[in-house]
Write a protein that holds these residues in place. Sequence first.
Motif, PDB file in Angstrom:
ATOM      1  N   UNK A 195      -3.178   5.348  -1.469  1.00 50.28           N
ATOM      2  CA  UNK A 195      -3.566   4.605  -2.203  1.00 50.28           C
ATOM      3  C   UNK A 195      -4.428   3.244  -1.654  1.00 50.28           C
ATOM      4  N   UNK A 196      -5.164   2.404  -2.267  1.00 48.67           N
ATOM      5  CA  UNK A 196      -5.475   1.149  -1.759  1.00 48.67           C
ATOM      6  C   UNK A 196      -4.507   0.304  -1.945  1.00 48.67           C
ATOM      7  N   UNK A 197      -4.656  -0.903  -1.102  1.00 45.42           N
ATOM      8  CA  UNK A 197      -3.627  -2.190  -0.912  1.00 45.42           C
ATOM      9  C   UNK A 197      -3.584  -2.771  -2.385  1.00 45.42           C
ATOM     10  N   UNK A 198      -2.435  -3.185  -2.801  1.00 46.39           N
ATOM     11  CA  UNK A 198      -2.251  -3.781  -4.162  1.00 46.39           C
ATOM     12  C   UNK A 198      -1.832  -5.132  -4.018  1.00 46.39           C
TER      13      UNK A 198
ATOM     14  N   UNK B 270       0.864  -1.212   0.059  1.00 49.29           N
ATOM     15  CA  UNK B 270       0.045  -0.057   0.049  1.00 49.29           C
ATOM     16  C   UNK B 270       0.861   1.223  -0.098  1.00 49.29           C
TER      17      UNK B 270
END
Lengths: 113, 113
Positions: free
Chosen positions: B42-45, B38
Motif C-alpha cells: 500500500x501507499x504511505x498513510x 506504510x
Amino acid sequence: DAGITQSPRHKVTETGTPVTLRCHQTENHRYMYWYRQDPGHGLRLIHYSYGVKDTDKGEVSDGYSVSRSKTEDFLLTLESATSSQTSVYFCAISAGTPNYGYTFGSGTRLTVV
Amino acid sequence: GESVGLHLPTLSVQEGDNSIINCAYSNSASDYFIWYKQESGKGPQFIIDIRSNMDKRQGQRVTVLLNKTVKHLSLQIAATQPGDSAVYFCAENNRGSQGNLIFGKGTKLSVKP
C-alpha cells in the motif's frame, strides 16, 4: 486511497520502450508529486507540480518527464525505460505547502525487463 | 510491497506493549513534521503531524514528540496491535525546496502476537 487513483497498478515493460503512468485526483489539490520507492532508498522525489502546466524537478528526475494539462491529472513518462527504473512509483497530492501533509496513491509497480 | 521493509531497522514488540519509533531529522529550519505508516503493498498513510511550536501532540493511541534541540522526532504507539505492523516514516518539510517533504528511510515495526 480516497481521492487519488494511480494507473496501472502493475506493469511489465521492455527496456527501451516508453511508459506513461497516470495519477488522477478528485480533491482539486494544487500540488501533485511523483516518488519512486526502492529498498534502501526510501521515497525519492522525481518531479512535482504546483499548478496546471507548472512542474519542477526533484532529486531523481533524470530519465523522467511529467505533464499536467489539468488539475486532476499528473502524468509521469519514462521516455525509454531502463532496468534501473524498475521500482514502485507513488503519486501524492497536497492542498498546499509547506505545512500540509501529502495523501498518497496506492502505487504502481513497474518492472523493466 | 514487502520489499519496502528490506534493509530497514526493525523494531519487534509484543502485542499490547508500547512502541517507540525514533527519527533524526536533518534540517534545523524545518518546522513541520509528519509520521506516515506504510503497510505491505500500500501507499504511505498519514498518522499524525506536529508543528515546531509544539513539543508533543497526541492522537488516538499515538503520540509524537519533537525535540528541536537535538533534531529528534519520536512516535509512540500505545498498546501495540498486530494491525500496527508496518513500516513507519517520518517526514520534514524542506524549506529550501518549495517546502517539499523529505522522507526518512523508515523503521519496520513487527508485532508479535
